[in-house]
Write an enzyme that holds these catalytic residues in place. Structure first.
Site, PDB file in Angstrom:
ATOM      1  N   LYS A 139     -28.096 -10.260 -10.197  1.00  0.00           N
ATOM      2  CA  LYS A 139     -27.951 -10.595 -11.619  1.00  0.00           C
ATOM      3  C   LYS A 139     -29.161 -10.099 -12.413  1.00  0.00           C
ATOM      4  O   LYS A 139     -29.022  -9.658 -13.559  1.00  0.00           O
ATOM      5  CB  LYS A 139     -27.793 -12.102 -11.783  1.00  0.00           C
TER       6      LYS A 139
ATOM      7  N   HIS B 269       8.614  12.259   8.266  1.00  0.00           N
ATOM      8  CA  HIS B 269       8.657  11.756   6.891  1.00  0.00           C
ATOM      9  C   HIS B 269       9.127  10.303   6.840  1.00  0.00           C
ATOM     10  O   HIS B 269      10.025   9.937   6.096  1.00  0.00           O
ATOM     11  CB  HIS B 269       9.520  12.646   6.020  1.00  0.00           C
TER      12      HIS B 269
END
Length: 511
Positions: A135, A273
């Site tokens: 922070k 596929h």
């Protein structure tokens, strides 16, 4: 003199890093085991107790949770009132924090770990230090990863760590604490048996940035589950070939999902596929390969092959004759590996199949604005629960073939139709907007129809047209979920052609 607070679980490369900090004019505050390691290395350290004037208590649960620590981290150096408060209370600013966290992940991954042990490995002070330091990144450097030690020392040696670097390190620290809390959240949620938490927290670790995604203009990244699965394409050992692409990984994952359905005899799944173009089984792996190849000798070109037995020389020699993208197996005989590795680009992956029945986790798929989450479709098929709905009853051989076809259609994209005999798939129809087109494709591929052939449908027939097409083609047995408002029409059509049809009561959509 600048001050650094050092408290780490992972102490690799720590001593050289801290020695360089000392040489750059830092005094070192440390705790517990970290302090012992630094002291033994001849580095002068200040204990946290000396800073706080308060001992570590509650078996070390409370060490750094103190204003003398957190005020030193959170005070803005540009704010005169903050600095005056520090001076008033004799608090020394802390300029660098090097912290990594208790090994919670490693603890919960241990077989048979007890809840109490897991709880004790939840770090409280560490995340608090990281959050406070991050922070206040404009004034404090926060280091959570030993991979960043060298960069931090390099910049300090040149004067100070740049604000850009401090900002990046702060963001990295928040990613660490978020991931850490996510694992705790997942673990405790599972312990209390909540299946639909109001917040879903998931965390993954970056494995690699890929060359591209589904298409060459799409960027892509591979992230690994923070709690990795043993039976996963990401757990496989690559023995040969190029790196896996985005599409390779998706196809290989589908191949693994399919092959784990077939455990009782040698089986080969050919995936193309995201759909099986051929599944074959036999008394030997070579025989299973032959049957998978015969299922669709055109589509298998460039396919992904999964085998549930170690690859032998005879099978390898046949696979070597065509172009294959990937071969996945529980092992490769040395001479088989030598044959397959003659092809430069084929990927050969070895995976421990002993874990194929490990408990699955939720699977997720992204949608615009969110994700969908569901259980994996790992239902154990039980033909004894199936209902015969026609006048003709299936034979024992037909039931066995139905089970094989049913498992195959489960891993075919909807609308899915599979025609198969008891050795291999004969025709696969997948992904069509309507079921009759899938049926026509599967039947066409299966022509001429084997007298042993059965047809499997992943969902119910909305009309009797699929049954009619099967009857006209000579198919004598059908397995499907049932549940349509027009089931009776399909049953009557099956009776017309003397087809034995069973309802499973379960559908297997795969979108």
């Amino acid at each position: 003199m600048k001050r650094a607070l050092i408290s780490v679980s992972d102490k690799e490369n720590l001593v050289p890093f801290v020695q360089k900090l000392v040489s750059l004019g830092f005094e070192i505050v440390s705790t517990g085991g970290t302090k012992r390691v630094l002291d033994e290395a001849g580095i002068n350290t200040i204990s946290v107790e000396e800073v706080t004037g308060f001992p570590e208590i509650l078996d070390g649960r409370v060490k750094t949770l103190n204003p003398y620590i957190h005020a030193g981290l959170l005070a803005k150096r540009s704010n005169p009132e903050h600095l005056a408060t520090l001076k008033e209370h004799h608090i020394t600013p802390i300029d660098l924090v090097c912290v990594n966290l208790y090994p919670f992940k490693e603890t919960i991954m241990k077989p048979g770990v007890e809840l109490a042990e897991a709880i004790e490995n939840i770090d409280i002070g560490g995340p608090s230090l990281l959050r406070a330091a991050s922070k206040n990144y404009q004034d404090v450097t926060v280091v959570t990863d030993k991979a960043d030690y060298d960069q931090v020392i390099k910049e300090l040696s040149a004067g100070e760590v740049s604000q850009e670097t401090r900002f990046q390190l702060a963001a990295k620290a928040f990613r660490l604490t978020a991931s850490y809390d996510s694992l705790i959240s997942q673990y405790l949620t599972k312990q209390v048996g909540v299946e639909d938490p109001e917040k879903l927290t998931l965390t993954y670790d970056l494995d690699e940035k890929m060359r591209y995604g589904e298409n060459s203009h799409q960027a892509a990244w591979l992230y690994r589950d923070a709690l990795p699965k043993a039976f996963s394409i990401l757990a496989a050992k690559q023995l040969h070939g190029k790196k896996l692409s985005y599409n390779n990984i998706k196809d290989a994952d589908e191949a693994l999902r399919a092959i784990r359905e077939f455990q009782d005899q040698p089986t080969v799944v050919a995936m193309k596929h995201m759909n099986p173009c051929g599944i074959g089984r036999g008394k030997t792996l070579e025989e299973a390969w032959d049957r998978a190849y015969e299922a669709d000798s055109v589509s298998i070109f460039g396919g992904v092959i999964a085998l549930n037995r170690p690859v032998d020389l005879a099978t390898a020699e046949k696979m070597h004759k065509i172009f294959l993208e990937i071969v996945i197996a529980p092992g490769f005989d040395p001479d088989a590996l030598e044959v397959l590795a003659k092809k430069k680009n084929i990927r050969l992956l070895e995976l421990d199949f002993d874990h194929e029945n490990e408990a699955p986790r939720l699977e997720t798929v992204s949608v615009m604005g969110g994700i969908l989450a569901q259980e994996q479709d790992v239902l154990a098929e039980d033909p004894t629960t199936w209902q015969v709905v026609t006048k003709t009853t299936p034979t024992a051989e037909q039931l066995e073939t139905m089970l094989f076809a049913w498992k195959a259609v489960k891993h075919t994209k909807s609308n899915a139709i599979v025609v198969a005999n008891n050795e291999r798939t004969l025709g696969v129809g997948a992904g069509q907007p309507n079921r009759i087109d899938s049926a026509k494709i599967a039947i066409k591929h299966a022509d001429p129809i084997d007298e042993r052939a059965v047809l499997a449908s992943d969902a119910f027939f909305p009309f009797d047209d699929c049954v009619q097409a099967a009857g006209e083609a000579g198919i004598k047995a059908i397995v499907q979920p049932g549940g349509s408002i027009r089931d009776e029409d399909s049953i009557k059509m099956a009776d017309k052609y003397g087809i034995a049809m069973v309802f499973t009561g379960i559908r297997h959509f795969r979108h």
